[in-house]
Design a protein around this motif. Structure first.
Motif, short mmCIF file in Angstrom:
data_model
loop_
_atom_site.label_atom_id
_atom_site.label_comp_id
_atom_site.label_asym_id
_atom_site.label_seq_id
_atom_site.Cartn_x
_atom_site.Cartn_y
_atom_site.Cartn_z
N ALA A 15 1.00 -0.95 -0.17
CA ALA A 15 0.11 0.05 -0.10
C ALA A 15 0.73 0.96 0.35
O ALA A 15 0.50 2.11 -0.54
CB ALA A 15 -1.16 -0.08 1.06
N GLY A 38 1.59 -2.86 5.42
CA GLY A 38 3.36 -2.23 5.03
C GLY A 38 3.54 -2.31 6.38
O GLY A 38 3.51 -3.19 7.25
N THR A 39 4.86 -2.29 6.30
CA THR A 39 6.05 -2.51 7.94
C THR A 39 5.74 -1.32 7.64
O THR A 39 6.92 -1.51 9.31
CB THR A 39 7.59 -3.01 7.30
N ALA A 63 2.59 -5.22 9.01
CA ALA A 63 2.98 -6.50 9.12
C ALA A 63 4.18 -7.14 7.89
O ALA A 63 4.26 -6.55 6.73
CB ALA A 63 1.78 -7.95 7.87
N ASP A 64 4.94 -7.54 7.82
CA ASP A 64 6.23 -8.61 7.30
C ASP A 64 6.03 -9.77 6.49
O ASP A 64 5.33 -11.09 7.12
CB ASP A 64 7.69 -8.90 8.00
N LEU A 65 5.36 -9.06 5.75
CA LEU A 65 4.31 -10.87 4.98
C LEU A 65 5.70 -11.52 4.42
O LEU A 65 4.46 -13.09 4.03
CB LEU A 65 3.37 -10.30 3.55
N GLY A 94 9.81 -4.96 -5.45
CA GLY A 94 11.82 -5.06 -4.78
C GLY A 94 12.04 -5.88 -5.36
O GLY A 94 11.22 -6.55 -7.14
N LEU A 142 0.44 -8.58 -9.63
CA LEU A 142 1.62 -7.96 -10.60
C LEU A 142 2.84 -8.23 -10.59
O LEU A 142 3.30 -8.97 -10.33
CB LEU A 142 1.65 -5.69 -10.12
N VAL A 187 2.67 -5.31 -16.11
CA VAL A 187 3.21 -4.44 -16.42
C VAL A 187 4.55 -4.29 -17.01
O VAL A 187 5.36 -4.32 -16.40
CB VAL A 187 2.61 -3.29 -15.26
N ARG A 188 4.53 -3.62 -18.08
CA ARG A 188 6.57 -3.08 -18.03
C ARG A 188 6.69 -2.47 -17.39
O ARG A 188 7.99 -2.79 -16.78
CB ARG A 188 6.83 -2.73 -19.45
N LYS A 189 6.24 -1.22 -17.04
CA LYS A 189 6.95 0.08 -16.42
C LYS A 189 5.41 0.62 -15.84
O LYS A 189 5.26 0.93 -16.53
CB LYS A 189 8.27 0.71 -16.65
#
Ligand SMILES: NC(=O)c1ccc[n+]([C@@H]2O[C@H](COP(=O)([O-])OP(=O)(O)OC[C@H]3O[C@@H](n4cnc5c(N)ncnc54)[C@H](OP(=O)(O)O)[C@@H]3O)[C@@H](O)[C@H]2O)c1
Length: 239
Positions: A15, A38-39, A63-65, A94, A142, A187-189
């Motif tokens: 998010a 999110g973290t 949370a660290d998923l 990442g 994605l 998605v490319r970018k």
């Protein structure tokens, strides 16, 4: 009807990333209630503010998923806040790369698998059983073209995204009959700066704006998209 039905509950991971705000905003406008994952709680609050989310209709979930326990707790917190999870939009990101396979650092590959494959498995295992029980659910993530057509010195990303995609497309085959779908947008970018329109070139023609991605996510999350399952859908139509 192409909108997500008002009141649907969305667990949005990633998010706080480059896409998160726009995706949260779009779902918020459709009347969805959102658990933003999110973290870091401060970054989640910033994302909710930027997305103009109504305070009663969103919750931060830290949370660290990469950890299955954290993913289960995230799902529990969303369910405690809103009663259930109808939609999982999984945008954890990442990137590490730039090394040829012959010199690849195994830790880099492990890190990319953690970010893309294991976060996906953990969060899917936390929310999909409930969706199956309620006979409605949507899972969307994605991916990138490299998962299918790898580029030199990009093995870790390609392997991690390919693994994530195969996991979700396998899930799709297992839960489709229960009213649950799982799809992947490719998605490319992500064109966060609107470069495609400001400085058009053959290179950026196939880039996709956050707004276009958010629209596609909202559609795939809607009841109207029930027949779309196990698909890898490219959003690069201008290239
Ligand atoms: N960027 C592109 O051009 C592009 C192109 C094709 C596909 N994609 C895909 O699109 C998706 C979104 O990418 P993005 O570029 O928006 O990502 P991003 O900006 O790098 O954001 C990454 C997000 O993942 C969250 N995150 C990272 N590790 C986490 C963990 N262990 N547990 C929980 N949350 C974690 C981060 O949250 P915190 O840091 O706040 O914790 C952040 O919200 C990814 O799947 C990416 O592979 C991106």
């Amino acid at each position: 009807m192409t909108e997500i039905e008002g009141g649907r509950v969305v667990l949005l991971t990633g998010a706080t990333g480059v896409l998160g705000t726009e995706v949260a905003r779009r779902f918020g406008l459709q009347g969805a209630r959102l658990a933003l994952v999110g973290t870091d709680e401060g970054r989640l609050a910033d994302a909710a503010r930027d997305a103009a989310l109504d305070g009663e209709r969103w919750r931060p979930v830290v949370a660290d998923l990469r950890a299955a326990d954290d993913a289960r707790r995230a799902a529990r917190e969303a369910e405690q806040a809103f009663g259930r999870v109808d939609v999982l939009v999984h945008l954890v990101g990442g990137w590490k790369g730039g090394t040829a396979v012959a010199d690849l650092d195994p830790d880099e590959l492990r890190w990319m698998l953690d970010q893309h494959l294991w976060t996906t498995l953990n969060v899917v295992q936390a929310v999909v059983p409930g969706m199956v029980e309620r006979r409605f659910g949507r899972v969307v993530a994605l991916s990138a073209p490299f998962a299918e057509k790898p580029a030199a010195r990009g093995a870790s990303y390609a392997v991690a995204k390919a693994a994530e995609e195969v996991l979700l497309r396998t899930l799709a085959r297992e839960v489709g009959a229960d009213g649950v779908t799982a799809n992947v947008l490719v998605v490319r970018k992500i064109d966060t700066e609107g470069e495609r329109d400001k400085n058009p070139s053959p290179k950026n023609a196939g880039w996709t704006t956050p707004s276009e991605i958010a629209e596609a996510l909202v559609f795939l999350a809607s009841p109207a998209a029930a027949a779309i399952n196990g698909q890898r859908i490219a959003l690069d139509g201008r290239a």
